[in-house]
Design a protein around this motif. Structure first.
Motif, short mmCIF file in Angstrom:
data_model
loop_
_atom_site.label_atom_id
_atom_site.label_comp_id
_atom_site.label_asym_id
_atom_site.label_seq_id
_atom_site.Cartn_x
_atom_site.Cartn_y
_atom_site.Cartn_z
N ALA A 24 2.51 -10.87 0.80
CA ALA A 24 1.96 -10.13 1.94
C ALA A 24 2.08 -8.63 1.74
O ALA A 24 1.13 -7.88 1.99
CB ALA A 24 2.66 -10.55 3.23
N ASP A 25 3.23 -8.18 1.29
CA ASP A 25 3.42 -6.75 1.05
C ASP A 25 2.50 -6.25 -0.06
O ASP A 25 1.91 -5.18 0.05
CB ASP A 25 4.88 -6.44 0.70
N TRP A 26 2.35 -7.03 -1.10
CA TRP A 26 1.47 -6.65 -2.20
C TRP A 26 0.02 -6.55 -1.72
O TRP A 26 -0.67 -5.57 -2.03
CB TRP A 26 1.58 -7.66 -3.35
N ALA A 27 -0.44 -7.53 -0.96
CA ALA A 27 -1.83 -7.51 -0.47
C ALA A 27 -2.06 -6.31 0.44
O ALA A 27 -3.13 -5.70 0.41
CB ALA A 27 -2.14 -8.81 0.29
N PHE A 28 -1.07 -5.95 1.22
CA PHE A 28 -1.19 -4.81 2.12
C PHE A 28 -1.44 -3.52 1.34
O PHE A 28 -2.24 -2.68 1.75
CB PHE A 28 0.07 -4.68 2.98
N PHE A 29 -0.77 -3.36 0.22
CA PHE A 29 -0.90 -2.13 -0.57
C PHE A 29 -2.02 -2.18 -1.61
O PHE A 29 -2.35 -1.16 -2.20
CB PHE A 29 0.43 -1.80 -1.26
N ASP A 30 -2.62 -3.34 -1.81
CA ASP A 30 -3.72 -3.48 -2.77
C ASP A 30 -5.04 -3.18 -2.05
O ASP A 30 -5.53 -3.98 -1.27
CB ASP A 30 -3.74 -4.89 -3.36
N HIS A 31 -5.61 -2.04 -2.35
CA HIS A 31 -6.83 -1.61 -1.66
C HIS A 31 -8.04 -2.47 -1.98
O HIS A 31 -9.03 -2.45 -1.25
CB HIS A 31 -7.12 -0.15 -1.97
N ASN A 32 -7.98 -3.25 -3.05
CA ASN A 32 -9.12 -4.08 -3.44
C ASN A 32 -9.00 -5.53 -2.98
O ASN A 32 -9.91 -6.33 -3.22
CB ASN A 32 -9.30 -4.05 -4.96
N PHE A 33 -7.89 -5.89 -2.35
CA PHE A 33 -7.71 -7.26 -1.87
C PHE A 33 -8.85 -7.59 -0.90
O PHE A 33 -9.19 -6.76 -0.03
CB PHE A 33 -6.37 -7.40 -1.16
N PRO A 34 -9.45 -8.77 -1.03
CA PRO A 34 -10.58 -9.14 -0.14
C PRO A 34 -10.10 -9.40 1.29
O PRO A 34 -9.86 -10.52 1.70
CB PRO A 34 -11.15 -10.40 -0.80
N LYS A 35 -9.97 -8.33 2.03
CA LYS A 35 -9.34 -8.36 3.35
C LYS A 35 -10.11 -9.13 4.42
O LYS A 35 -9.52 -9.57 5.40
CB LYS A 35 -9.07 -6.94 3.82
N HIS A 36 -11.40 -9.29 4.26
CA HIS A 36 -12.19 -9.97 5.29
C HIS A 36 -12.55 -11.40 4.92
O HIS A 36 -13.27 -12.07 5.67
CB HIS A 36 -13.46 -9.17 5.58
N SER A 37 -12.02 -11.87 3.82
CA SER A 37 -12.42 -13.18 3.31
C SER A 37 -11.69 -14.33 4.02
O SER A 37 -10.51 -14.23 4.37
CB SER A 37 -12.14 -13.27 1.81
N THR A 38 -12.44 -15.41 4.18
CA THR A 38 -11.87 -16.68 4.65
C THR A 38 -12.19 -17.77 3.62
O THR A 38 -12.06 -18.95 3.92
CB THR A 38 -12.48 -17.08 6.02
#
Length: 69
Positions: A24-38
């Motif tokens: 969770a912490d890694w995804a928060f700081f990764d600007h390229n993580f697909p944040k809107h994906s389901t």
């Protein structure tokens, strides 16, 4: 349905980090993580190419099962 990223954020910031909070912490700081994906395939593929630690994919699968309940 909220995105997996928003679900994942509920695991952020533990005093004693575990695998779930590390992801969770890694995804928060990764600007390229697909944040809107389901979409499982999109998220899984992203993690396969950008895995932050060795057990990240196993942790993702565990969290995905919780997310889809």
């Amino acid at each position: 349905m909220r995105s997996f990223y928003h679900f994942l954020l509920t695991y952020r910031g533990k005093k004693k980090p575990d695998e779930k909070s590390k992801l969770a912490d890694w995804a928060f700081f990764d600007h390229n993580f697909p944040k809107h994906s389901t979409d499982y395939d999109e998220l899984s593929s992203y993690l396969e190419w950008n895995s932050p630690f060795t057990s990240a994919l196993v942790t993702f699968d565990t969290l995905w099962n919780e997310y889809t309940r």
